[in-house]
Design an enzyme around this catalytic site. Structure first.
Site, PDB file in Angstrom:
ATOM      1  N   PHE A 117       0.865  -1.185   0.000  1.00 49.28           N
ATOM      2  CA  PHE A 117       0.000   0.000   0.000  1.00 49.28           C
ATOM      3  C   PHE A 117       0.894   1.225   0.000  1.00 49.28           C
ATOM      4  O   PHE A 117       1.577   1.497   0.987  1.00 49.28           O
ATOM      5  CB  PHE A 117      -0.857  -0.057   1.268  1.00 49.28           C
ATOM      6  CG  PHE A 117      -2.031   0.875   1.330  1.00 49.28           C
ATOM      7  CD1 PHE A 117      -3.169   0.643   0.569  1.00 49.28           C
ATOM      8  CD2 PHE A 117      -2.028   1.947   2.212  1.00 49.28           C
ATOM      9  CE1 PHE A 117      -4.276   1.471   0.672  1.00 49.28           C
ATOM     10  CE2 PHE A 117      -3.129   2.778   2.321  1.00 49.28           C
ATOM     11  CZ  PHE A 117      -4.254   2.538   1.550  1.00 49.28           C
ATOM     12  N   LEU A 146       0.915   4.801   0.139  1.00 50.03           N
ATOM     13  CA  LEU A 146       0.218   6.047   0.445  1.00 50.03           C
ATOM     14  C   LEU A 146       1.173   7.068   1.052  1.00 50.03           C
ATOM     15  O   LEU A 146       1.339   8.158   0.531  1.00 50.03           O
ATOM     16  CB  LEU A 146      -0.948   5.771   1.406  1.00 50.03           C
ATOM     17  CG  LEU A 146      -1.734   6.996   1.899  1.00 50.03           C
ATOM     18  CD1 LEU A 146      -2.420   7.705   0.729  1.00 50.03           C
ATOM     19  CD2 LEU A 146      -2.759   6.583   2.953  1.00 50.03           C
ATOM     20  N   PRO A 158       7.452  11.010   2.128  1.00 52.30           N
ATOM     21  CA  PRO A 158       8.378  11.598   3.109  1.00 52.30           C
ATOM     22  C   PRO A 158       7.794  12.784   3.863  1.00 52.30           C
ATOM     23  O   PRO A 158       8.087  12.971   5.042  1.00 52.30           O
ATOM     24  CB  PRO A 158       9.577  12.014   2.246  1.00 52.30           C
ATOM     25  CG  PRO A 158       9.564  11.027   1.108  1.00 52.30           C
ATOM     26  CD  PRO A 158       8.112  10.772   0.823  1.00 52.30           C
ATOM     27  N   GLY A 172       2.315  11.855   6.129  1.00 57.34           N
ATOM     28  CA  GLY A 172       1.973  10.613   6.825  1.00 57.34           C
ATOM     29  C   GLY A 172       0.508  10.599   7.166  1.00 57.34           C
ATOM     30  O   GLY A 172      -0.336  10.182   6.373  1.00 57.34           O
ATOM     31  N   GLY A 181      -8.200  -2.378   8.896  1.00 55.80           N
ATOM     32  CA  GLY A 181      -6.770  -2.243   9.134  1.00 55.80           C
ATOM     33  C   GLY A 181      -6.455  -2.062  10.603  1.00 55.80           C
ATOM     34  O   GLY A 181      -5.505  -2.651  11.126  1.00 55.80           O
ATOM     35  N   ILE A 187      10.255  -8.398  34.552  1.00 58.39           N
ATOM     36  CA  ILE A 187      10.147  -9.668  35.275  1.00 58.39           C
ATOM     37  C   ILE A 187      11.354 -10.557  34.987  1.00 58.39           C
ATOM     38  O   ILE A 187      11.830 -11.294  35.864  1.00 58.39           O
ATOM     39  CB  ILE A 187       8.814 -10.367  34.932  1.00 58.39           C
ATOM     40  CG1 ILE A 187       7.655  -9.606  35.593  1.00 58.39           C
ATOM     41  CG2 ILE A 187       8.812 -11.830  35.381  1.00 58.39           C
ATOM     42  CD1 ILE A 187       6.276 -10.034  35.108  1.00 58.39           C
ATOM     43  N   GLU A 216      -0.850   2.517  10.634  1.00 60.75           N
ATOM     44  CA  GLU A 216      -2.315   2.437  10.522  1.00 60.75           C
ATOM     45  C   GLU A 216      -2.987   3.495  11.399  1.00 60.75           C
ATOM     46  O   GLU A 216      -4.053   3.268  11.964  1.00 60.75           O
ATOM     47  CB  GLU A 216      -2.822   1.035  10.892  1.00 60.75           C
ATOM     48  CG  GLU A 216      -2.610  -0.012   9.817  1.00 60.75           C
ATOM     49  CD  GLU A 216      -3.588   0.114   8.657  1.00 60.75           C
ATOM     50  OE1 GLU A 216      -4.619   0.800   8.793  1.00 60.75           O
ATOM     51  OE2 GLU A 216      -3.315  -0.485   7.604  1.00 60.75           O
ATOM     52  N   GLY A 217      -2.365   4.657  11.503  1.00 55.37           N
ATOM     53  CA  GLY A 217      -2.900   5.743  12.305  1.00 55.37           C
ATOM     54  C   GLY A 217      -2.277   5.762  13.681  1.00 55.37           C
ATOM     55  O   GLY A 217      -2.436   4.825  14.458  1.00 55.37           O
ATOM     56  N   SER A 219      -1.410   6.859  17.645  1.00 56.37           N
ATOM     57  CA  SER A 219      -2.291   6.984  18.814  1.00 56.37           C
ATOM     58  C   SER A 219      -2.940   8.359  18.859  1.00 56.37           C
ATOM     59  O   SER A 219      -4.098   8.504  19.267  1.00 56.37           O
ATOM     60  CB  SER A 219      -1.497   6.743  20.099  1.00 56.37           C
ATOM     61  OG  SER A 219      -1.154   5.378  20.229  1.00 56.37           O
TER      62      SER A 219
END
Length: 383
Positions: free
Chosen positions: A124, A126, A129, A132, A243, A338, A364-365, A367
């Site tokens: 894909f 899209l 540079p 985004g 997605g 841990i 995918e986007g 936060s």
């Protein structure tokens, strides 16, 4: 999620993916990371098992049941290796999805069977540079010349970019129309002028090939336009629900693998005369980790059920992706803690899980974008 809430078919898909991930993927994960490449034979097996056609109907050789089965399978594959989960999720959602939803009959017939079987992997194109999250700020251009589209521009962060046989490329066809001047194209990656410049060296999911791509007078037939001219932004945004469910499931799988490793280690490591898991401080960490994993899974499967039923679920998918991705970093960090000093060594897989989890808050986007979308939905939230 309890098995009683899953159909027999959903359980079978989950169990098949879990067995395959444990038997074939996990033992090879560290070697694949060092090689920077997912084994071709492993990808072929994923195709044979139907894991690469999970959003494609049987009519085109796919294995679609519903998005619940898909999310469960992505979780299991990602628990085996986050990079393999990335390949699977991205190929299904933004490789197969746009063609399934917007392709002509001829385009579906030509591409979907090969994509669903894994004979062809999709990517894909899209992001650029300078663009985004702002997907309507693209500089790649497509001009119609003598019945052919000529594409020029540069793309960045193309997952599956080196492996893919088909690229879905977004380019501006009508600059004066702003965001309505963006279109989508199906570009075979062996087309002259389509060049993979480099594979990026990344913090995590290193076996996943993430590439920079240049398009230089890349010429394709007029019929390669995907969907109507000027509908590129709509096509790009249409796959956000599926997605984000996929990336949320990937984050969950990585985090679950880290939790399983930490739980196992807590039973074996003896300190002050007993396994560390019997010390309250460690037991509390494990309890919190387990709770967060289950909460993420419920959010993911809720969004998946809405998507399967054809209901809008952008906010629910964004919530699942936001929570699962941020949860994954927390859980993987605690898993490293841990393990103590051993958790910082490459000899133990929690070090890799921690690095692999980080990307799920970005692609995918991010936060920040997820919070923006969720907040917008609240404007119409009934009180």
């Amino acid at each position: 999620m309890h098995d009683l809430e899953l159909s027999e078919e959903q359980r079978m898909i989950r169990d098949m993916a879990r067995d395959f991930a444990r038997r074939e993927i996990a033992p090879k994960a560290q070697a694949m990371e060092k090689a920077g490449w997912i084994d071709d034979a492993l990808v072929a097996q994923m195709g044979e098992l139907g894991l690469l056609g999970m959003v494609v109907p049987e009519e085109w050789g796919g294995s679609y049941i519903d998005y619940v089965a898909y999310a469960l399978a992505v979780e299991e594959i990602s628990a085996g290796d986050g990079a393999a989960g990335a390949l699977m999720s991205i190929h299904n959602s933004v490789g197969c999805g746009p063609i399934l939803n917007f392709g002509s009959q001829a385009q579906k017939d030509f591409w979907l069977a090969d994509l669903a079987s894994g004979q062809a992997i999709g990517c894909f194109c899209l992001t650029e540079p300078q663009a985004g999250s702002e997907a309507n700020n693209l500089r790649t251009r497509a001009e119609l010349r003598d019945g052919q589209w000529v594409l020029n521009g540069a793309k960045q962060f193309v997952s599956n970019g080196k492996r893919a046989k088909l690229a879905i490329v977004f380019a501006v066809t009508d600059p004066e129309l702003g965001k309505k001047g963006l279109s989508a194209f199906l570009v075979p990656t062996d087309t002259p002028g389509f060049t993979v410049d480099r594979s990026e060296h990344k913090m995590g999911i290193r076996a996943s090939d993430t590439c920079a791509v240049t398009l230089s007078d890349c010429t394709i037939p007029e019929a390669s336009l995907l969907g109507p001219r000027g509908k590129g932004l709509s096509i790009a945004l249409s796959n956000l629900e599926g997605g984000r469910i996929g990336i949320a499931a990937q984050a969950l799988g990585i985090a679950r693998a880290a939790f399983d490793a930490a739980l196992g280690y807590s039973r074996e490591r003896i300190q002050f005369g007993k396994p560390i898991g019997e010390h309250q401080s460690i037991a509390n960490l494990l309890a919190d980790m387990h709770t967060q994993l289950n909460a993420a899974r419920l959010l993911i499967l809720h969004a998946a059920r809405l998507k399967s039923a054809g209901h809008p679920c952008l906010s629910q998918a964004s919530q699942a992706k936001l929570f699962a991705s941020e949860m994954a970093e927390r859980v993987c960090s605690k898993a490293v803690q841990i393990h103590g000093g051993y958790g910082y060594l490459e000899d133990y897989p929690v070090e890799r899980y921690y690095r692999d989890a980080r990307i799920t808050q970005i692609y995918e986007g991010s936060s920040e974008i997820q919070r923006l979308l969720i907040a917008r939905e609240l404007a119409n939230y009934p009180l």
